[in-house]
Scaffold this motif. Structure first.
Motif, PDB file in Angstrom:
ATOM      1  N   GLY A 174       0.779  -1.229   0.000  1.00 20.64           N
ATOM      2  CA  GLY A 174       0.000   0.000   0.000  1.00 20.64           C
ATOM      3  C   GLY A 174       0.808   1.276   0.000  1.00 20.64           C
ATOM      4  O   GLY A 174       0.302   2.339   0.385  1.00 20.64           O
ATOM      5  N   CYS A 175       2.052   1.231  -0.472  1.00 19.83           N
ATOM      6  CA  CYS A 175       2.921   2.413  -0.458  1.00 19.83           C
ATOM      7  C   CYS A 175       2.400   3.525  -1.381  1.00 19.83           C
ATOM      8  O   CYS A 175       1.813   3.267  -2.430  1.00 19.83           O
ATOM      9  N   PHE A 176       2.665   4.747  -0.983  1.00 13.70           N
ATOM     10  CA  PHE A 176       2.380   5.940  -1.780  1.00 13.70           C
ATOM     11  C   PHE A 176       2.962   5.779  -3.190  1.00 13.70           C
ATOM     12  O   PHE A 176       2.297   6.047  -4.193  1.00 13.70           O
ATOM     13  N   GLU A 177       4.207   5.327  -3.272  1.00 16.22           N
ATOM     14  CA  GLU A 177       4.857   5.124  -4.562  1.00 16.22           C
ATOM     15  C   GLU A 177       4.160   4.052  -5.387  1.00 16.22           C
ATOM     16  O   GLU A 177       4.018   4.189  -6.605  1.00 16.22           O
ATOM     17  N   ARG A 178       3.702   3.003  -4.720  1.00 23.13           N
ATOM     18  CA  ARG A 178       3.017   1.903  -5.415  1.00 23.13           C
ATOM     19  C   ARG A 178       1.736   2.384  -6.076  1.00 23.13           C
ATOM     20  O   ARG A 178       1.334   1.879  -7.139  1.00 23.13           O
ATOM     21  N   VAL A 179       1.103   3.372  -5.489  1.00 25.51           N
ATOM     22  CA  VAL A 179      -0.176   3.865  -5.995  1.00 25.51           C
ATOM     23  C   VAL A 179      -0.003   5.022  -6.982  1.00 25.51           C
ATOM     24  O   VAL A 179      -0.734   5.114  -7.976  1.00 25.51           O
ATOM     25  N   CYS A 180       1.003   5.890  -6.746  1.00 24.06           N
ATOM     26  CA  CYS A 180       1.043   7.165  -7.460  1.00 24.06           C
ATOM     27  C   CYS A 180       2.256   7.422  -8.352  1.00 24.06           C
ATOM     28  O   CYS A 180       2.263   8.413  -9.080  1.00 24.06           O
ATOM     29  N   SER A 181       3.281   6.584  -8.307  1.00 24.98           N
ATOM     30  CA  SER A 181       4.454   6.869  -9.137  1.00 24.98           C
ATOM     31  C   SER A 181       4.163   6.577 -10.596  1.00 24.98           C
ATOM     32  O   SER A 181       3.288   5.763 -10.943  1.00 24.98           O
ATOM     33  N   GLY A 182       4.913   7.229 -11.477  1.00 26.43           N
ATOM     34  CA  GLY A 182       4.703   7.050 -12.903  1.00 26.43           C
ATOM     35  C   GLY A 182       4.906   5.620 -13.366  1.00 26.43           C
ATOM     36  O   GLY A 182       4.140   5.103 -14.183  1.00 26.43           O
ATOM     37  N   ALA A 183       5.936   4.970 -12.836  1.00 29.66           N
ATOM     38  CA  ALA A 183       6.211   3.586 -13.252  1.00 29.66           C
ATOM     39  C   ALA A 183       5.077   2.653 -12.867  1.00 29.66           C
ATOM     40  O   ALA A 183       4.651   1.803 -13.671  1.00 29.66           O
ATOM     41  N   TRP A 184       4.566   2.810 -11.631  1.00 35.90           N
ATOM     42  CA  TRP A 184       3.495   1.917 -11.182  1.00 35.90           C
ATOM     43  C   TRP A 184       2.165   2.252 -11.847  1.00 35.90           C
ATOM     44  O   TRP A 184       1.341   1.359 -12.077  1.00 35.90           O
TER      45      TRP A 184
END
Length: 283
Positions: A174-184
């Motif tokens: 549930g990481c911020f990066e997992r939800v909102c980064s360009g790659a993800w």
């Protein structure tokens, strides 16, 4: 005399000449697979080309796209490009360039650039959030970067913003990066971030997710200014407007802590300005 600036990112690398508060002679190329050797060979070649063209340098400033120990000029680990773990830039610079060197991660470098060159009139505190391949944050308070005990402050991308069991590359859920980064975003939805964010409905949902992450940062750090950088910032005013509205709602009874929120306007030279400012601390 100038500062030799280096940017080593997940998708591209670049070098430049920093002098008198500006960056010139920017040269960039795609980041190569295979670790430091190929990349730093090109960096050294370009350094020598600058010298041959009449530039003289006092120090080197490096922006690296991953966790680093700025005190020892060493990479902790490279999440997005293999082969850089525990690489010591101090040893490399001493051998190849013969100059003192300072290194920090891209979020801290971006924060320095925005604080000194972003036109925010010396705010008491500024939080820079870079949203691109991953997500990171850098915080400047009264002119100084907050590094933390293990030099790892600002890992905003790995706070949890959802209870959905979405596994991040770091191993957490549930990481911020997992939800909102360009790659993800591209991995999850099958289309590039810029295409997804062009749709109003998707943009609204995305802004809500950003606001959850930003709200945690506001409650922890109470920054005067938040600056959004990285590739996602290309969504521009449409994204900025939605984030301002949704963050205020997300803060609820803490809305009086609402910071000024802006999109970075420094462009490709931004990280080089930050690297220059970092290296100036060696002089």
């Amino acid at each position: 005399m100038a500062i030799f600036t280096i940017d080593i990112g997940g998708t591209k690398c670049a070098v430049g000449v920093g002098d008198a508060g500006s960056i010139t002679d920017l040269v960039s190329w795609p980041t190569e697979i295979g670790g430091p050797q190929h990349t730093l060979d090109k960096v050294t070649q370009q350094f020598n080309a600058f010298i041959n063209n009449g530039h003289t340098f006092q120090a080197v400033g490096v922006c690296f796209g991953g966790p680093v120990n700025y005190a020892t000029n060493t990479v902790y680990t490279s999440v997005h490009k293999a082969g850089w773990d525990e690489f010591n830039f101090g040893t490399w610079s001493n051998t190849q360039l013969g100059l003192p060197i300072a290194i920090d991660n891209d979020a801290n470098i971006g924060a320095l650039a925005e604080y000194h060159f972003g036109g925010y009139e010396n705010p008491e505190s500024l939080l820079y959030v870079t949203i691109s391949t991953g997500i990171g944050a850098g915080l400047v308070i009264n002119g100084s970067l907050l590094h933390g005990f293990r030099n790892s402050a600002g890992e905003l991308g790995h706070i949890r913003i959802t209870d959905e069991p979405l596994e991040c590359q770091c191993g957490r859920l549930g990481c911020f990066e997992r939800v909102c980064s360009g790659a993800w975003l591209e991995r999850t939805h099958g289309r590039p971030a810029e295409v997804l964010l062009a749709e109003d409905a998707f943009l609204s949902t995305y802004a809500e997710n950003l606001a959850r992450g930003f709200a945690d940062a506001v409650l922890l750090y109470n920054p005067e200014v938040i600056v959004i950088g990285g590739g996602i910032s290309n969504a521009g005013p449409r994204l900025l407007e939605r984030v301002r509205i949704t963050l205020k709602k997300e803060l609820g009874s803490w809305a009086h802590l609402m910071p000024r929120i802006e999109i970075s306007t420094l462009g490709p030279s931004g990280v080089h300005l930050g690297a220059m400012e970092l290296a100036r601390g060696l002089l």
